[in-house]
Design an enzyme around this catalytic site. Structure first.
Site, mmCIF file in Angstrom:
data_model
loop_
_atom_site.group_PDB
_atom_site.id
_atom_site.type_symbol
_atom_site.label_atom_id
_atom_site.label_comp_id
_atom_site.label_asym_id
_atom_site.label_seq_id
_atom_site.Cartn_x
_atom_site.Cartn_y
_atom_site.Cartn_z
ATOM 1 N N GLY A 55 -8.432 -1.878 9.124
ATOM 2 C CA GLY A 55 -7.525 -1.015 9.892
ATOM 3 C C GLY A 55 -8.182 -0.649 11.197
ATOM 4 C CG ASP A 56 -8.729 3.041 12.409
ATOM 5 O OD1 ASP A 56 -7.502 3.195 12.207
ATOM 6 O OD2 ASP A 56 -9.558 3.899 12.093
ATOM 7 C CG ASN A 57 -11.343 0.067 16.733
ATOM 8 O OD1 ASN A 57 -10.954 1.071 16.128
ATOM 9 N ND2 ASN A 57 -11.674 0.095 18.006
ATOM 10 C CD1 TRP A 58 -6.509 -3.665 12.313
ATOM 11 C CD2 TRP A 58 -6.565 -5.491 11.028
ATOM 12 N NE1 TRP A 58 -5.214 -4.054 12.097
ATOM 13 C CE2 TRP A 58 -5.217 -5.181 11.298
ATOM 14 C CE3 TRP A 58 -6.851 -6.610 10.232
ATOM 15 C CZ2 TRP A 58 -4.147 -5.949 10.822
ATOM 16 C CZ3 TRP A 58 -5.783 -7.368 9.751
ATOM 17 C CH2 TRP A 58 -4.452 -7.036 10.044
ATOM 18 C CG PHE A 67 -3.521 -0.759 14.970
ATOM 19 C CD1 PHE A 67 -2.483 0.087 15.378
ATOM 20 C CD2 PHE A 67 -4.431 -0.275 14.023
ATOM 21 C CE1 PHE A 67 -2.348 1.359 14.852
ATOM 22 C CE2 PHE A 67 -4.302 1.002 13.502
ATOM 23 C CZ PHE A 67 -3.266 1.822 13.920
#
Lengths: 723, 723
Positions: free
Chosen positions: B313-316, B219
């Site tokens: 989350g993170d690289n979602w 994100f």
């Protein structure tokens, strides 16, 4: 010249001769007037005073009006919103309106003059699709789109003068006839108006001053079905509309007005609306007509050897004293009601008349003059706020209105007005025509400019409204401040640039209103001229939602100048680092606490170059930002108070980079002010409060001294230019 | 089945075997995971538990990445606004950005991929007029218009993974290498990613579950020149951009994206923006790609006999679990962080996976687990809010993260989690797969609909923000309420109408945002479908600035439904008569005082047909209005609390005209709730507070009784359908 007499107008009434004489003497009155509900008797008219007589031009003659109901004044009204439930919709378009005031005009073809609008799409419904039931005042629309909302814009006759209606209903005048307002644009009425005045002048030889109350078209005042106020706009052109006017407009301007140009989605072009081209054309058209016709009346008055005075109110539409046709009317004087400093200046600054008069408060009516109430308090407050403005530019006369017999029952009040009238004359004789010391020149920038000088942000004239008081405070503060004030429009700046001598420009208002500017801020000419001007040293003060128009990533189009913008919710993902206010700041040096009135939400600083002066609730409410050699100051709101007056003055000096000059002619106590008059080497040190005040007074050349002033005191001192 | 074990994931770490065993036993854990900064040693991996291992797809392999810096991830950035002072303007476009994170892309021709925009006019500056100085990272623009403002939209390489960057800077990791994120859309990276996983699976035979943390694109998280957060958008597609992506997009969609389609005036298409067609196309394009590539990885995992779990989350970015391509990925499980009820439901409601897991708070980090602090409080609060949601739809597993050794030092905490895990399992085994009693079906209406299920009004995932908490409360309240919740978009209503079974529709948000709807409210299809639906019995709840778009005399386009509108300053001249609130109202019957959060200014009632429930400061904050057989309810804001949850539930029952059914499965004490499960004839009476509570409990057939619950208690009771 007898300095204990003159410049004061006394209301009087029948059977009150001796008391009138006594009060004339004590208050030094040199003019006597009648009021709504009072008449002067002959003995009073023989006193050594000018006699003002109230004169109504276009109402109060039902004998004539009833014969020419087709010449009644007209209005365009908009119905309520009506949701279509099926393909046919019946609208009770008079719903919510007062049938004693307003009557649909079926004389002129509704198919030509009315409009049905689909408010869901904004499209006009073809008139072939609707019919009117005149008995029921209904319109039946076929082929509507279910669940769209529709309104009807329709013409009515106004069959009751709004001022008389208001007084009639408020005072329960029962079956007293309703004054029918007639339209002097119509042939019979125009003729009648002139003949009537000629005859009246003959019948009233004792009258010295014809006090027109007022001319032709009342500001818009519409009542609801319960006989209560429904819509009031002191600036409203609603009642100037008629089929005759529409047709004359088309002749003059070369295009036809739509009903929508007048009803304006139900906003009726109030002064809060950024004016449309069509509405500006219409105002111009009405003003020209009013000036031309008014001049004829004034000429008749002058031919009879009398003076023509206009009351600034009621049927004043089209006479705007700061408009371009006002001079042509040739009035001798204007009189208006003084609610405080801004309204005083609105009257005092009027050009092209020989004199102005302020009617002070309280009005001698039972709502203030009743047992147990002390009318001195209201009079004192009114005087203190007005006096600030008088010290900048005095009206030529002051006066009162109502029942003198009522005021006479309050001896303390009579005593107090005696001091006020003396004080007024002292100020007047000392400073009339003398330029006061002025530290800054300030321009108020909005859609109206000069036309609405001292008249911004007003709904019903001078009443308190939730959404205006935080802006009206700016005018009230300025009205008595040692600055010169000019009102300029966006068009002025676009066509002529920022005037050379302006130190500070103020743009104050809610987003989208005529006062903030709305789509004017899409003008690249406006933007570039102001940016250049500030960058080269100008001071720009934005209050509320200044320069607001959401475009290209900014809400405030001068965000780069102000150093702040409003978070609309789209840039929440961008960190707002700047949340710390400075410890001390020139602008807030006299502020113990802040009052931003209604305030403004979600204002944030763009960078650490913005000096945040007040930050609370996660928002900036007061800040400053350097932009080149100039500055932008942001204020969330500025209700009127001594504290906020000081805050604004400091903000202006700071914005203009003239902090050093702030201490010229300065007092440290915010409840006091000092006004200097270099031409006569006099200064007035005033206590604007009702308590004793001690203050340091700084003169223009670096001297200072402490003085103590009695409550409300004004102290005149002579000064020399040598330190 | 051993009901004292399972459905719990324990974080562990090296050299912590015996304690891990003990806690596995006490908490009934059947899975063990590593965390950021912890590794499991071999002995732990041999325990009787599933082993989760964190796996990074596109970072953490600088040996590869450094050889292919041209395959680094990219971003489009916008420079600051720059005011032209003369006809040449030099812009330091990297000003304010973090050079350790971001590097201008000079590999691809800036003349093709960059844009200079005149933000005063919105026009793009012809690229012939500018040149770049690559040494200084400056752009020099000729023939600019003085006093216009300019921005540069430029491509950069992201040379530091944002999550690692955050941890690195926060924990002072010094010269630890910066993880370089590579873009799996590029040929070498794509190949590398697959081979890496295949090898890794071979190297990690003890791993049962590959915990992807996460996939390809982080994100949007951009730091400033001081190494602090500058922009964060948990939904942001910023880092998915690249020249390769732009070119592939053009191939797929048949048109070229402009940089402006991505930078979006500096708003970067956050989820608060009403999405443009281009951005929706771009999201679709990325989602499709991500799903396709992710499926390949999942297939590889499955081929190795392991499970594939994704951290939400993170690289979602591009994996949206409620999006249309998520199913294709073929994941076994999703795990996400639980901040309260809404985030729990965001995880629990995810379709197309075999199981979901919530990672509960507190994270076992020193910021909570330090001497003198009691981590039980945070755990208890977290559990109480999450439990409301679990009782509606449980996640399949709960877990924790961080340093187990740290948590172990707090025996009271270990005890507490033992009760939580037991309580979770009891709930899970009792109600999993059982439909709870649901009184109403509610639709949340906004621009995003299903895609952002339980994800509206969020900035950085689940953090408190001033301008969102008054809306987030709606989701939090609903997450544990006995209603069914559906998220629908304006397009859904336009194309398919309001779903048949909806009782209440909620539109909540600030004007112009994707959540309120902005220009969507210009759709006559949308308006007519909703008006018809309400008129025929639907309940419409507007919160904040619902249906707001200033058009044809209305701000709220459903003002006629809601019975209120917002005064923008244009209709101040119209009298607002309706300022009196009703004495009693169904909606406010349990309200002692009101908390509307940030609230909303200047809302007024249109007529006396509006039931004003709360009026203060000259404004309506809570009201209801009949519209045909339906109702419109207005609320100024709804921060989460037990009081506001009750208020919302009452408002929904009232809007739906189902007041009578409100007392089915009801508790009179607002700190408590009751959930009924008719299929199994059980009910759970819960105390959502940390104090003892006594309440009357009403069952579904008219019986009631008083119960007293211990702090946080959940009490299960069997009931019969006979009274």
């Amino acid at each position: 010249m007898d300095k204990k007499k003159g410049h004061v107008t006394l209301p009087s009434e029948a059977n009150f001769l001796n008391e009138t004489k006594e009060l004339m003497e004590r208050w030094g009155a040199d003019a006597i007037r009648d009021s709504d509900g009072t008449k002067l008797d002959n003995e009073i008219k023989q006193l050594d005073a000018k006699i003002y007589t109230t004169y109504f031009v276009a109402r109060g003659h039902n004998d004539f009006a009833e014969k020419h109901m087709e010449e009644c004044q007209q209005l365009y009204l908009m119905s309520q919103f009506n949701t279509a439930l099926e393909e046919t919709l019946e609208i009770d378009f008079m719903k919510g309106y007062f049938e004693e005031q307003l009557k649909p005009d079926y004389i002129h073809d509704p198919k030509k003059y009315w409009e049905v609008i689909d408010r869901t799409t904004g499209k006009v419904v073809d008139y072939h699709f609707w019919e009117i039931n005149q008995e029921l005042n209904r319109i039946i629309i076929n082929k509507v789109i279910p669940w769209h909302e529709y309104t009807v814009s329709f013409l009515v006759y106004a069959i009751w003068d709004p001022t008389q209606m208001y007084n009639h209903i408020t005072n329960n005048w029962g079956d007293k006839p309703h004054d029918i307002p007639f339209d002097v644009r119509q042939p019979y009425s125009n003729e009648y108006m002139k003949n009537l005045l000629i005859q009246w002048l003959k019948d009233n030889p004792e009258t010295d001053v014809v006090r027109f109350t007022t001319l032709f078209y009342h500001f818009t005042l519409v009542f609801n079905n319960l006989g209560k106020e429904k819509f009031v706009d002191w600036f409203g052109y609603g009642a100037s509309v008629s089929v005759a006017a529409l047709e004359a407009f088309e002749q003059k301007k070369g295009y036809r007005l739509r009903p929508e140009d007048i009803v304006d989605k139900g906003y009726y072009n109030t002064s809060f609306r950024v004016p449309s081209k069509a509405f500006l054309d219409y105002m111009d058209f009405v003003q020209k007509f009013v000036a031309k016709e008014a001049k004829k009346l004034v000429d008749i008055v002058h031919e009879s050897g009398k003076e023509a005075m206009m009351f600034l109110g009621d049927n004043w539409i089209g006479t705007e004293p700061y408009g371009q046709y006002f001079e042509e009317i040739g009035l001798d004087a204007v009189v208006g009601s003084v609610g405080g400093g801004a309204t005083l200046r609105m009257i005092a600054d009027i050009p092209h008349v020989r004199y102005t008069e302020g009617r002070f408060l309280p009005y001698f009516f039972p709502d203030t003059f009743y047992e147990g109430n002390n009318p001195v308090i209201e009079a004192n407050e009114n005087w203190l706020t007005a006096r600030r403005a008088i010290l900048r530019n005095p009206v030529d006369r002051i006066g009162y209105g109502g029942y003198l017999s009522l005021a006479y029952k309050f001896p303390e009040f009579v005593d107090y007005i005696e001091t006020v009238t003396d004080e007024f004359r002292e100020i007047y004789h000392t400073i009339k025509g003398i330029q006061p010391y002025t530290g800054l020149k300030v321009a108020i920038l909005n859609s109206w400019g000069k036309l609405r000088t001292w008249q911004t942000h007003m709904v019903a004239h001078a009443l308190w409204y939730k959404q205006i008081y935080s802006y009206l405070g700016v005018l009230e503060s300025l009205s008595g401040a040692a600055v010169e004030v000019e009102f300029i429009s966006f068009d002025d700046v676009i066509h002529h640039g920022v005037p050379e001598d302006i130190d500070v420009m103020i743009n104050a208002g809610d987003a989208g209103t005529a006062f903030s500017g709305g789509e004017n801020w899409m003008s690249e000419v406006l933007l570039t001229k102001i940016r250049a001007w500030v960058y080269n040293g100008g001071g720009f003060i934005g209050i509320g939602e200044p320069t607001a128009y959401h475009h290209e990533g900014r809400y405030f189009q001068l965000a780069q100048v102000l150093g702040v913008d409003k978070e609309l919710g789209f840039s929440l993902s961008t960190d707002k680092y700047f949340t710390t206010s400075v410890d001390h700041h020139f602008i807030s040096e006299d502020s113990k606490e802040f009052d931003f009135g209604e305030g403004m939400k979600n204002i944030f600083a763009l960078s650490d170059e913005t000096e945040i002066i007040e930050f609370s609730n996660g928002e900036v409410h007061l800040s400053s930002h350097d932009f080149g050699k100039g500055r932008g100051v942001y204020l969330a709101g500025l209700p009127y108070s001594a504290e906020n007056t000081r805050l604004l003055i400091r903000a202006m000096y700071y914005a203009a980079h003239k902090e050093d000059e702030f201490y010229k002619w300065h007092v440290d106590n915010i409840q006091c002010e000092v006004h200097a008059y270099p031409e006569i080497q006099k200064m007035a040190i005033v206590n604007n409060s009702m308590q004793e005040q001690t203050t340091l007074v700084y003169d223009g050349i670096g001297n200072r001294k402490e003085v103590t002033l009695a409550p409300s005191e004004i102290r005149w001192e002579v000064y020399s230019n040598e330190s």
